[in-house]
Design an enzyme around this catalytic site. Structure first.
Site, PDB file in Angstrom:
ATOM      1  N   MET A  28      16.311   2.863 -40.100  1.00 32.47           N
ATOM      2  CA  MET A  28      15.424   1.797 -40.548  1.00 32.47           C
ATOM      3  C   MET A  28      14.990   0.861 -39.434  1.00 32.47           C
ATOM      4  SD  MET A  28      16.952   0.634 -44.240  1.00 32.47           S
ATOM      5  CE  MET A  28      15.717  -0.658 -44.345  1.00 32.47           C
ATOM      6  N   GLY A  29      15.710   0.808 -38.337  1.00 34.30           N
ATOM      7  CA  GLY A  29      15.315  -0.153 -37.320  1.00 34.30           C
ATOM      8  C   GLY A  29      16.164  -0.139 -36.074  1.00 34.30           C
ATOM      9  N   VAL A  31      18.636  -2.472 -33.294  1.00 32.10           N
ATOM     10  CA  VAL A  31      19.586  -3.579 -33.233  1.00 32.10           C
ATOM     11  C   VAL A  31      19.626  -4.103 -31.801  1.00 32.10           C
ATOM     12  CG1 VAL A  31      21.939  -4.356 -33.702  1.00 32.10           C
ATOM     13  CG2 VAL A  31      20.944  -2.504 -35.064  1.00 32.10           C
ATOM     14  N   ASP A 138      29.905   3.157 -46.566  1.00 30.45           N
ATOM     15  CA  ASP A 138      29.499   3.937 -45.385  1.00 30.45           C
ATOM     16  C   ASP A 138      30.441   3.651 -44.221  1.00 30.45           C
ATOM     17  OD1 ASP A 138      27.940   5.782 -44.013  1.00 30.45           O
ATOM     18  OD2 ASP A 138      26.584   4.258 -43.228  1.00 30.45           O
TER      19      ASP A 138
END
Length: 413
Positions: A28-29, A31, A138
């Site tokens: 998703m992206g 960091v 997770d």
């Protein structure tokens, strides 16, 4: 934590945080390592522009609401977020240290005492999360950081309320990391309960003590088929004897057959005591591994104001003068020179003289010598050892006189 430099496409600032380096990335992206105006380090998660849509924003906002409710000394704390900006972002506490996956790559498998400390600390932290009505869902080596004061859990992006049927994912979609996924999670059961994290922690401890997961396969479909098969037992080869019973119980197929997190803590503490250590000593042993696995990023190089020298002066007042290779023995005297605001000679001026170590006439006396580096003077032709004894030739006296005159101009008297 391993970091890399920013790319030209990365933002320089978000929400008042200066972005310094990249920490990692996911589906998703990206960091980043960020810094507040007062110098506090944070981890800033930014959603990729290519995946920003209404559904992603809703999921991200739900993740943030979950993070606001999670607390504990072993959970990376929520700092700040903005779900409405052009690039939604989330800032959490930055933990300086390697994740367990990197620790394994650098250090190798953990000894039983360190593994038991890791298990006790994480189980206690997850018991606190479960008491808040939450699950992680997770847990894996990449989501556990070994900081200076012990492990911390990060990335609750898949967290859900334990007793709620609400989900962050679409119906019939399985989310998580297959290597550490419990059978009920792989089967798509909902709602998930606390044993899902017990199983995942068992898979993490198995990996950290043996280097492999409960099930392994080249294709994810084959891996899923092994996980959901009640007749397929997990691979526990290589597990230390004192941890074999605990990990076997944590990786049971049926949820009700797994221990609770409190029971995991108690059994890990029992292993620590069987080694004749206290819990505090085992924790220090675990965190000491951080220094082996983690090296902070080196600062950007600062150009030296002057070209580097190959021979370091003995003090701030000493300098080295190189002599040309003329004669059977060329040497470079090291002599003290005064500090002057205005140089006696033009910049880059270096008096060059050939010096003998003894002379019949009074001279400067014995001096330290250094052989000139080959990149600064021509390499001398092969020479033979000079004869031992005084040198009283006219040339020697003339050279000694030249040496005294050369340094007399720079002397303070």
């Amino acid at each position: 934590m391993h970091t890399t430099p920013l790319s030209p496409d990365d933002p320089a600032e978000l929400g008042g945080f200066t972005l310094l380096r990249r920490i990692g990335h996911g589906g998703m992206g990206q960091v980043y390592l960020g810094e507040s105006a007062a110098g506090e380090a944070v981890a800033v998660k930014v959603i990729k522009p290519t995946v920003v849509d209404s559904e992603t924003r809703q999921r991200f906002a739900q993740e943030i609401e979950v993070l606001k409710t999670v607390w504990g000394p072993r959970v990376a704390a929520f700092v700040k977020a903005d779900t409405e900006s052009e690039q939604p972002w989330l800032a959490t506490e930055y933990v300086e240290g390697p994740d367990l996956r990197r620790l394994m790559d650098t250090r190798g498998v953990l000894p039983p005492l360190a593994a038991a400390s890791l298990g006790a600390t994480l189980a206690e932290a997850l018991a606190g999360v479960h008491s808040q009505g939450l699950l992680h869902r997770d847990l894996k080596p990449a989501n556990i950081l070994l900081g200076p004061n012990g492990p911390k859990i990060i990335d609750f992006g898949l967290a859900v309320f334990a007793e709620s049927s609400a989900s962050l994912t679409a119906p019939n979609m399985v989310m998580g990391t297959p290597a550490c996924m419990s059978p009920e999670q792989a089967n798509g059961e909902k709602p998930l309960k606390a044993p899902v994290d017990v199983y995942a922690l068992g898979a993490v401890l198995l990996f950290m003590t043996t280097g492999h997961y409960p099930y392994q396969a080249d294709h994810v479909q084959v891996l899923f088929s092994q996980i959901v098969n009640p007749e397929k037992t997990p691979d526990l080869s290589g597990v230390p004897e004192e941890l074999a019973g605990l990990l076997s119980a944590m990786l049971q197929y049926a949820q009700q057959d797994r221990p609770t997190m409190d029971e995991v803590v108690a059994q890990c503490v029992a292993v620590i005591k069987s080694h004749g250590a206290t819990v505090a000593q085992a924790r220090r042993r675990l965190t000491s591994l951080t220094a082996v696995a983690y090296e902070p990023p080196a600062p950007d190089p600062v150009p030296a104001p002057y070209p580097p020298t190959t021979t370091a002066p003995a003090s701030a007042e000493a300098t080295t003068v190189l002599a040309p290779a003329t004669g059977p023995m060329a040497v470079a005297p090291t002599v003290p020179l005064p500090q002057q605001s205005t140089p006696t000679h033009p910049p880059a001026y270096t008096p060059t003289v050939a010096v003998s170590t003894t002379d019949s006439e009074p001279g400067p006396g014995p001096v330290d010598v250094a052989v000139p580096p080959p990149n600064l003077v021509p390499a001398p032709a092969p020479i033979t050892t000079p004869p031992v004894g005084p040198r009283r030739s006219a040339a020697a006296r003339r050279i000694a006189s030249q040496l005294r005159e050369t340094y007399a101009s720079a002397a303070p008297f």
